[in-house]
Design an enzyme around this catalytic site. Structure first.
Site, short mmCIF file in Angstrom:
data_model
loop_
_atom_site.label_atom_id
_atom_site.label_comp_id
_atom_site.label_asym_id
_atom_site.label_seq_id
_atom_site.Cartn_x
_atom_site.Cartn_y
_atom_site.Cartn_z
N GLU A 69 0.89 -1.16 0.00
CA GLU A 69 0.00 0.00 0.00
C GLU A 69 0.92 1.21 0.00
OE1 GLU A 69 -1.40 -0.98 3.89
OE2 GLU A 69 -3.20 -1.95 3.14
N TYR B 83 2.69 6.98 13.28
CA TYR B 83 1.85 6.68 12.12
C TYR B 83 0.69 7.68 12.01
CZ TYR B 83 3.27 2.35 9.74
OH TYR B 83 3.90 1.42 8.95
#
Ligand code: FAD
Length: 593
Positions: free
Chosen positions: A82, A201
């Site tokens: 991804e 993140y």
């Protein structure tokens, strides 16, 4: 080395660094980090390719980015990547790597056009009860209390998160939400993983929060990443005469260390001729990929499980790091990451279907024709009631250039390899490829009396066990990973997922490539800037849009009245004060008011 953003330095070409013609480079590993370092040495360092040596223990380059058709076993890709439009280092390099598909265009152009014409999004993010809609409905489903826990983590200083687990920060309010279902399966986080990495993140991808429920945030390469990314880089390097030395297992590196400087003096490696050494001077630059997320990975087959073999051996990435770390505190603490493979493993399996008997079940869920050549599932589909926590995906077909028209090659993974399946009463790690396929077909809704027949005759499934796949997510603190270029280094740098670079997040292609660029730019003192990590976390528009998305579109005024009552300034008064300012405009633009 310095960071920059914007066009000015992005488009400038650096001049040839001083004395580069008398230097040479030795690179341990041939994963994305190592190949990027080699490409930056050639493109920006303008080092003669003949002076660059890549020492790889395997017989093929690419490391974690694989994708091969193994004789008598079948297609295998351990992972699918991804990716993001803001992988700044990756696109900086890929704009100059020629595509091997289309004459005269770069890998970046190829990728850009593909994702422009055929944007990725999912029509079914999760299923339950054997193929029924998982009813996530594009929502995060977070309570106000859960949103506050996420907000608090976002603003917690890194130091306060050292060695903490996600469960030290989030309780069931977050962990039972759709948000956590999306997050843990998309990024492969487990509840016991690092709270610090979770925070990094959140900050790194805050611009994508709104695109998480249906994956419109994501982009993919045309084929598997070995064919779409690794092969073009190898071709580029071979064209510049870079030397690839396969089956070279680097066992140790010896350093000369004193208070002023640290010098890499010798590489000890083993190849078919036995143990060898390379002596290094300060003009020999050494780039080391240490540790590794696919170290000790094993492959099974349709009729054989992938064995779980986490024992570390000389000549592997972990053992090498341990020997290096023993020589200086600045070289990190590998034991933090590789000591408990029960907490860092998961498995994937590549499923190749040979006829169209399984296709209707895939199509019913993804709501697209898998043979169209366009986006199929648009990212993973998570089986939310699977005891292995299975997710699976079919990317655009073909995934391999050599794939036949009647074949579909897809990917399954399970986060819990030690739990018994719901149909196959074995743990995932005990299962053959066929048994993993049967468990998947069960969750697709294939009638039970057809499951074994389809898994046997309509598909070939190859399992892979990766004992250290999430080693980098283990709770950690400052100093556990060596800096890309440790203080005092005269001639060496660390590359890849276990080297420390600020603000970026591991388990990404970009992270590895960034370490390659920073290492080369530092050791050769290249004058141009390294692009900084995309700064969305400092952009108020992205922060407000993420706030709107994470609250499933609720306005600020719809906050729980108890929370509103705690506001130090009464909300109506606050709104009046903001009414004539640009803040109000921003809040309205983001639909929060
Ligand atoms: C299953 C899976 C899914 C992923 N999903 C995504 C994703 O969705 N998005 C994303 O951006 N990234 C994803 N990644 C991450 C990305 O692919 C990796 O982070 C990246 O490819 C790692 O590159 P690297 O060069 O740092 O390390 P590696 O690829 O691990 O390369 C290290 C190399 O060094 C060699 N080596 C190690 N020790 C020695 C030694 N002692 N002597 C000689 N050679 C040695 C190894 O054989 C290997 O070739 C995924 C990875 C996997 C495996």
């Amino acid at each position: 080395m310095h960071y920059g953003s914007g066009n000015y330095e992005a488009f400038a070409r650096p001049r040839k660094p001083k004395n580069v013609d008398q230097k040479s480079a030795y690179i341990v590993g041939s994963g994305l980090a190592a190949l990027s370092a080699a490409c930056f040495l050639v493109r920006d360092g303008q080092m003669d390719g003949e002076r660059i040596h890549i020492l790889e223990k395997e017989a093929l380059a690419g490391g974690a980015c694989d994708g091969y058709d193994y004789d008598n076993i079948g297609y295998v890709m351990r992972g699918g990547r991804e990716m993001d439009n803001h992988f700044e280092v990756m696109w900086d390099l890929m704009r100059d790597i020629p595509s091997i598909e289309t004459e005269g265009v770069s890998v970046l152009d190829e990728y850009y056009w593909l994702n422009k014409d055929d944007p990725n999004y999912s029509l079914m993010r999760a299923t339950k009860e054997r193929g029924k809609d998982g009813e996530t409905n594009g929502k995060f489903n977070l309570s106000d209390a859960a949103s506050l826990q996420i907000l608090k983590l976002f603003f917690t200083p890194d130091e306060k998160l050292y060695n903490k687990k996600i469960t030290d920060i989030f309780d069931d309010e977050v962990l039972n939400s759709n948000f956590w279902l999306y997050w843990r399966t998309m990024f492969a986080f487990e509840n016991w993983h690092s709270a610090l990495e979770m925070k990094l993140y959140l900050k790194r991808y805050v611009h994508h929060v709104g695109g998480l429920p249906d994956f419109k945030a994501l982009r993919f390469t045309k084929y598997n990443q070995y064919e779409s990314m690794i092969l073009p880089m190898i071709k580029y390097l071979e064209k510049h005469n870079v030397k690839f030395l396969y089956d070279h297992h680097v066992i140790d590196v010896k350093f000369d260390i004193n208070t002023e400087k640290k010098v890499a003096k010798q590489i000890i490696y083993k190849n078919k001729d036995g143990e060898q050494t390379i002596d290094l001077t300060e003009d020999d630059l050494l780039f080391i990929t240490h540790g590794g997320c696919v170290e000790n990975s094993t492959m099974g087959s349709q009729d054989k499980p992938a064995s779980f073999k986490p024992e570390l051996k000389a000549g592997g990435g972990w053992d090498l790091w341990k020997r290096i770390a023993a020589q200086d505190k600045a070289f990190g603490n590998p034991d933090k990451f590789c000591s408990d493979p029960e907490l860092t493993n998961w498995m994937s399996a590549t499923v190749t279907t040979h006829d169209d008997k399984i296709t209707p079940y895939i199509q019913k869920i993804c709501q697209r024709n898998p043979h169209s050549g366009s986006v199929v599932t648009g990212g993973i589909v998570t089986v939310r009631d699977s005891s292995w926590l299975l997710s699976w995906t079919y990317n655009r077909q073909p995934q391999f250039r050599a794939q036949k028209d009647n074949e579909l090659v897809g990917w399954i993974y399970g986060l819990f390899t030690d739990k018994k399946g719901d149909y196959i009463k074995k743990t995932m790690r005990e299962c053959t490829g066929k048994e993993i396929c049967m468990e998947w077909l069960y969750h697709l809704g294939v009638p039970e009396d057809q499951i074994e027949e389809l898994a046997t005759n309509s598909a070939n499934t190859v399992p892979v066990m990766m004992p250290y796949i999430t080693a980098f997510f283990m709770p950690r603190e400052k100093g556990d990973r060596p800096l890309v270029v440790p203080e005092g280094s005269a001639n060496f740098a660390f590359l890849g997922q276990f080297a420390e670079t600020p603000r970026d997040t591991i388990f990404t292609t970009e992270y590895s490539m960034r370490t390659g660029m920073e290492a080369v730019y530092t050791l050769l003192d290249i004058e141009r800037a390294v692009p900084e990590v995309w700064g969305s976390t400092y952009d108020i528009r992205d922060l407000l849009n993420a706030t709107y998305a994470i609250r499933d579109g609720k306005k600020l005024t719809e906050l729980n009245p108890e929370l509103l009552a705690k506001s130090p300034i009464p909300v109506p008064m606050l709104l009046m004060k903001l009414a004539e300012t640009d803040v109000m405009k921003l809040l309205k633009d983001s639909k929060l008011l």
